[in-house]
Scaffold this active site. Structure first.
Site: not given
Ligand code: SAH
Length: 375
Positions: A92, A119, A130, A133, A226-228
């Protein structure tokens, strides 16, 4: 066997030209036709003789993505494209209109209003698993080729008839685990397709050695991480990659990255209720911003219920609006540069982290609830 020229770099096209008995400089012409003029067929390449075009037709092809889905968000104009690859696998790409690419409060100037962001996916599925996700539910199927990455931009521009100004490598997959193809695609796009490197963002879950490589190669693209969470235990639960490359290693390579490139990184931070949105988390983020020149993108957590997640992911909830706003205000009060990402495309499961395509070779136990994902 015909060679697919889409995604070939300039040296590769020069070599191809020679392999079909043409002069080397013909490779440069091919490069211009393919990427700058976006010629979808050899017939229109008027700088070649009829005979050369016939040879090209017999020995080469251009692109391979087949559009099999095109959904538009009712709310915000975000548009999701489903493409089938030559081997039947599917990916996608998401087109994000200007006012929603970032929170409108941040879209002050005209340039930001004109921004149209694509994107792109870099892998079919993803190996990183993850917990939050949707792509993780697909497992890892394969890397995309350089051509399949560049072709997403070409096809979406063509189908939408719009000029894409910015590119983010934030679709399916971990871009830095498909390093060479990703870098070749940015090279082609930034030299011939009118999107400068500084308008291209590569987003990584934190693949440390490849961040180092990007730094040493002095890549000019923006880097997003991507930390989170800034707590090793919590981050390892959210992102298994943290066990391989824990926070100290990540921070060390990011300091090195800044030293070599002088580019600020963007940290992406999803707010999870009661997981990473407390006082201690706030303090750690403020301290981080004082240590490493950065921007922080706060991303709302988008539901991935449609992939029927199991385990920890079923317990994750977005931080409620009021508290999320307070978290952002506190960061701003501490002079941290912070942006809030909108949930563009959530109604068509096109928002960050919602990309997943069902593949027959995937485990039978994985069923998708959403109709839009069932075929
Ligand atoms: N593998 C890369 C790029 C793909 S993910 C990476 O990890 O950065 C793109 C962004 O979407 C990442 O910041 C990711 O953490 C975020 N994301 C993933 N799932 C999400 C979800 N359910 N809600 C909101 N953002 C999500």
């Amino acid at each position: 066997m015909k060679k697919n020229l889409m995604g070939m770099t300039l040296p590769q096209l020069e070599e191809f030209a020679e392999s079909i008995g043409e002069k080397r400089y013909r490779g440069k012409q091919l490069f211009e036709w393919l990427y700058r003029r976006r010629a979808g067929e050899f017939e229109v390449m008027s700088s070649f003789s009829k005979k050369t075009r016939e040879v090209l037709n017999a020995s080469g092809s251009i692109g391979s993505l087949r559009l099999t889905g095109d959904t538009q968000s009712h709310g915000d104009g975000t548009r999701k494209f489903l493409f089938e690859l030559e081997d039947g696998k599917r990916i996608e790409s998401v087109l994000i209109p200007p006012s929603t690419a970032f929170d409108s409060r941040n879209a002050r100037n005209e340039e930001e209003q004109r921004r149209l962001t694509l994107c792109v996916s870099t892998q079919v599925g993803c190996a990183l698993d993850c917990t939050f996700c949707a792509t993780a539910s697909m497992g890892f199927l394969r890397n995309l080729t350089t051509g399949e990455i560049v072709d997403q931009l070409i096809r979406v521009s063509e189908i939408s008839g719009r000029k894409i100004t910015n590119l983010v490598y934030m679709g399916m997959g971990e871009p830095l685990m498909n390093y060479d193809h990703v870098m070749d695609s940015t090279e082609i796009i930034s030299t011939a397709m009118d999107i400068a490197a500084r308008r291209i963002t590569i987003s990584t879950a934190g693949w440390v050695p490849r961040i180092r490589k990007m730094a040493e190669e002095k890549r000019k693209m923006k880097l997003a991480v991507s930390l989170h969470s800034l707590d090793d235990g919590t981050r390892s639960l959210l992102m298994p990659i943290n066990r391989k490359y824990p926070l100290p290693a990540l921070m060390e390579v990011l300091a090195y990255y800044y030293k070599l490139t002088k580019l600020r990184v963007t940290f992406e931070y999803i707010l999870f209720d009661g997981v990473n949105d407390g006082e201690a988390d706030l303090r750690r983020l403020v301290k981080l911003a004082r240590t490493i020149p950065c921007k922080i993108n706060i991303i709302p957590f988008h539901t991935i219920d449609f992939v029927r997640p199991t385990g920890l992911s079923t317990t994750l909830r977005p931080t409620p609006g009021e508290r999320a706003d307070q978290f952002v205000r506190s960061l701003r009060d501490a002079n941290v540069t912070v942006f809030v990402r909108s949930s563009a495309g959530e109604d068509i499961t096109a928002a960050c982290g919602q990309l997943a395509v069902r593949h027959p070779e995937l485990s039978r136990t994985m069923h998708y609830k959403s109709a839009s994902h069932s075929r």
